[in-house]
Design an enzyme around this catalytic site. Structure first.
Site, mmCIF file in Angstrom:
data_model
loop_
_atom_site.group_PDB
_atom_site.id
_atom_site.type_symbol
_atom_site.label_atom_id
_atom_site.label_comp_id
_atom_site.label_asym_id
_atom_site.label_seq_id
_atom_site.Cartn_x
_atom_site.Cartn_y
_atom_site.Cartn_z
ATOM 1 N N GLU A 193 -27.866 -79.401 -32.252
ATOM 2 C CA GLU A 193 -28.200 -77.999 -32.977
ATOM 3 C C GLU A 193 -27.618 -78.162 -34.493
ATOM 4 O O GLU A 193 -26.812 -78.335 -34.876
ATOM 5 C CB GLU A 193 -27.160 -76.896 -32.276
ATOM 6 C CG GLU A 193 -27.575 -76.588 -30.914
ATOM 7 C CD GLU A 193 -26.724 -75.835 -30.107
ATOM 8 O OE1 GLU A 193 -26.287 -74.512 -30.471
ATOM 9 O OE2 GLU A 193 -25.879 -76.409 -29.254
ATOM 10 N N GLU A 198 -20.463 -82.091 -34.240
ATOM 11 C CA GLU A 198 -21.059 -80.789 -33.782
ATOM 12 C C GLU A 198 -22.542 -80.745 -33.611
ATOM 13 O O GLU A 198 -22.829 -79.515 -32.825
ATOM 14 C CB GLU A 198 -20.347 -79.695 -34.566
ATOM 15 C CG GLU A 198 -18.920 -79.317 -34.406
ATOM 16 C CD GLU A 198 -18.579 -79.105 -32.750
ATOM 17 O OE1 GLU A 198 -19.265 -77.902 -32.538
ATOM 18 O OE2 GLU A 198 -17.590 -79.315 -32.398
ATOM 19 N N GLU A 228 -18.339 -76.565 -20.066
ATOM 20 C CA GLU A 228 -18.578 -77.205 -21.053
ATOM 21 C C GLU A 228 -18.126 -78.676 -20.933
ATOM 22 O O GLU A 228 -16.894 -78.788 -20.684
ATOM 23 C CB GLU A 228 -18.446 -76.978 -22.410
ATOM 24 C CG GLU A 228 -19.437 -75.753 -22.821
ATOM 25 C CD GLU A 228 -18.789 -75.416 -24.204
ATOM 26 O OE1 GLU A 228 -18.157 -76.197 -25.213
ATOM 27 O OE2 GLU A 228 -19.245 -74.176 -24.676
ATOM 28 N N LYS A 250 -25.225 -75.880 -36.535
ATOM 29 C CA LYS A 250 -23.824 -75.727 -36.137
ATOM 30 C C LYS A 250 -22.944 -76.341 -37.351
ATOM 31 O O LYS A 250 -22.815 -77.315 -37.882
ATOM 32 C CB LYS A 250 -23.394 -76.337 -35.042
ATOM 33 C CG LYS A 250 -24.173 -75.991 -33.691
ATOM 34 C CD LYS A 250 -23.296 -76.237 -32.321
ATOM 35 C CE LYS A 250 -22.009 -75.378 -32.204
ATOM 36 N NZ LYS A 250 -21.584 -75.507 -30.932
#
Ligand code: NAG
Ligand code: NAG
Ligand code: NAG
Ligand code: NAG
Ligand code: NAG
Length: 474
Positions: A320, A329, A265, A323
């Site tokens: 997303e 985030e 990541e 999250k």
């Protein structure tokens, strides 16, 4: 130095060794799904294919996703979630059943290449660290029973917080309390099974917490004066390389020089809260774009391991919306849920190559964005920067970089041949500087074109080597 002479066979040698830097790394993308508005897995697979993305990483083994990926020729890293670690560690038959139901059922039509066993386990609030290596071993045994152990690797992504020291990179070390219980057994297991360490690395976190001491250009792979590691003299031109090498140094300190690494990541948020300094679209485009260029341009690995190609999974495919945590985030995605790109970023070698020949027309982030630092060299008048060799890079590294620049790289190296204008001074550093500068100028002084794995850096004054004139542009 004395051994270095330019002979008539110079160009022959160049051709022979032009592949020294030709190994490019690989780019993949994390397909996180903590959202309620994402396209169906079938559509996602079509999206990946349309953008030439051929590697993804999942956080589970969701059956709709693995089924959608069948026969796509997209390589997949799947995951066993942290919640299952204790079961997988304590019970071989659980591991067997899990592999049967979640791996064998889909392989080989779904090109599963690795299982991430847990994620950032050492920081799991549920204290699952002690289950990690036993779970990895049980899953490996299960793969073996199915003759999948040579096709599918077992590893586990660690966070950079596993390090006790990370600056300077050469002092990198793992947290003492992790070394004996888990780090050594895990690295032993990775070595024995021919697997690799998975590492999640976020220069964004380091930057946003230390904006007073870390320059944004350094964090974003833009032109900057770099940092010389006081421990080993290696020059770092970006924070990503420095973070990765801190992990390599930590592995090296435990005598695991032979274990490879995959960056599972890394990313940069396109939006953040007010106090998340550095979050934003332009910076995310610069970070991810420059990283992809770095990985796919064949410029080698990090200063500590220049020959290991970088294999990197960007975080993440989509923004997303479910999250938790700060705004950042929910904004790491390269794509919006409607499949539009959040910003322009190359994802394939073809796109990276294409950029080099397509003139920049001022559209956002199509090419490396200019520096944000007022004093940075790239703000100097066009043509007023040069590229020179880093004398500390070592002869071997310089020679390889010269070979690449003069060979495949297309630099004009005639002037450093015996008898030509820039043959004197006949030193590796002087010849490397000439070759690197030619390459740099031919590539329009683009970010990353004066790097050569840390063997080169940008200067704002015309280099002085004897009477040799360094070109400033083509
Ligand atoms: C599948 O992908 C590999 C690279 O991962 C490539 O070499 C191969 O040609 C691809 N096969 C097909 C049928 O596209
Ligand atoms: C994967 O394994 C788990 C644990 O055994 C199981 O609960 C789950 O149903 C499996 N997933 C699929 C898609 O079969
Ligand atoms: C911790 O473990 C409990 C009980 O097994 C579980 O309900 C919870 O989801 C776990 N939390 C995390 C963060 O994994
Ligand atoms: C985690 O494990 C340690 C030692 O095994 C123990 O002292 C601690 O209480 C545990 N913490 C939690 C939250 O279970
Ligand atoms: C740059 O090129 C893109 C793609 O061709 C185009 O959409 C955009 O309008 C251009 N921008 C400028 C400033 O010319």
């Amino acid at each position: 130095m004395a051994a270095f002479t330019v002979s008539h066979s110079f160009f022959f040698l160049l051709l022979l060794s032009a592949s020294a830097f030709a190994d490019t790394g690989m780019i993949g993308i994390n397909y996180g799904r903590i959202a309620n508005n994402l396209p169906t897995p079938d559509k996602v697979v079509a999206l990946l294919k349309s953008h030439g993305v051929d590697r993804i990483k999942l956080y589970d083994t969701d059956s709709t996703v693995l089924t959608a990926l069948a026969n796509s020729n997209i390589s997949v890293v799947v995951a066993l979630p942290n919640e299952l670690l204790s079961s997988a560690a304590g019970d071989q038959s659980f591991a067997d059943n899990w592999v049967q139901a979640n791996i064998s059922k889909y392989y080989p039509s779904t090109k599963i290449e690795a299982i991430a066993v847990g994620n950032e386990v050492f920081v799991d609030p549920n204290n699952t660290t002690k289950f990690l290596v036993p779970a990895m071993k049980n899953l490996y045994n299960s793969l073996k029973k199915n003759q999948l152990d040579s096709s599918i690797k077992i590893s586990s992504p660690i966070a950079l917080s596993a390090l006790q020291n990370s600056y300077p990179s050469s002092s990198g070390s793992f947290k003492t309390e992790l070394i004996e219980p888990v780090i050594k057994p895990m690295l032993d297991f990775l070595r024995q099974t021919g697997s690799y360490l998975m590492v999640n690395a976020y220069p964004f976190f380091a930057y946003t917490a230390n904006t007073d001491v870390i320059s944004l250009d350094y964090a974003l792979f833009k032109e900057n004066s770099g940092n010389v590691d006081s421990g080993n003299g290696l020059k770092y031109t970006n924070l990503f390389d420095a973070q990765i090498d801190a992990v390599f140094a930590a592995m090296s300190a435990l005598n695991f020089n032979d274990v490879k690494m995959v960056i599972t990541e890394t990313g940069w948020p396109s939006a953040g809260d007010e106090k998340e300094v550095g979050a934003g679209e332009d910076n995310a485009a610069a970070y991810n774009g420059n990283l992809v260029r770095r990985v796919l341009s064949g410029s080698g690995g990090t200063p500590l391991r220049p020959k290991d190609p970088l294999n990197v999974y960007l975080f993440a495919l989509f923004n997303e919306n479910q999250k938790p945590g700060p705004t950042s985030e929910r904004n790491y995605g390269l794509f919006y849920p409607n499949e539009q790109k959040v910003y322009v970023v190359p994802l394939t070698q073809a796109e990276v190559e294409n950029e080099k020949t397509t003139p920049v027309n001022g559209s956002k982030s199509q090419a490396p964005a200019p520096s944000s630092d007022e004093n940075d060299v790239s703000k100097a008048k066009v043509g007023q920067t040069w590229c020179v060799a880093n004398g500390k890079a070592g002869d071997e590294k310089l020679q390889k970089a010269i070979d690449y620049a003069c060979g495949e790289g297309g630099a004009d190296c005639r002037p450093i041949q015996d008898g030509s204008t820039c043959y004197d001074p006949n030193t590796l550093e002087a010849h490397a500087s000439y070759a690197f500068n030619s390459y740099y100028q031919k590539n329009s002084r683009k970010t990353g074109s004066c790097d050569f794995g840390g063997a080169a850096y940008v200067v704002t004054q015309s280099p002085r080597y004897g009477n040799c004139e360094f070109p400033t542009g083509y």
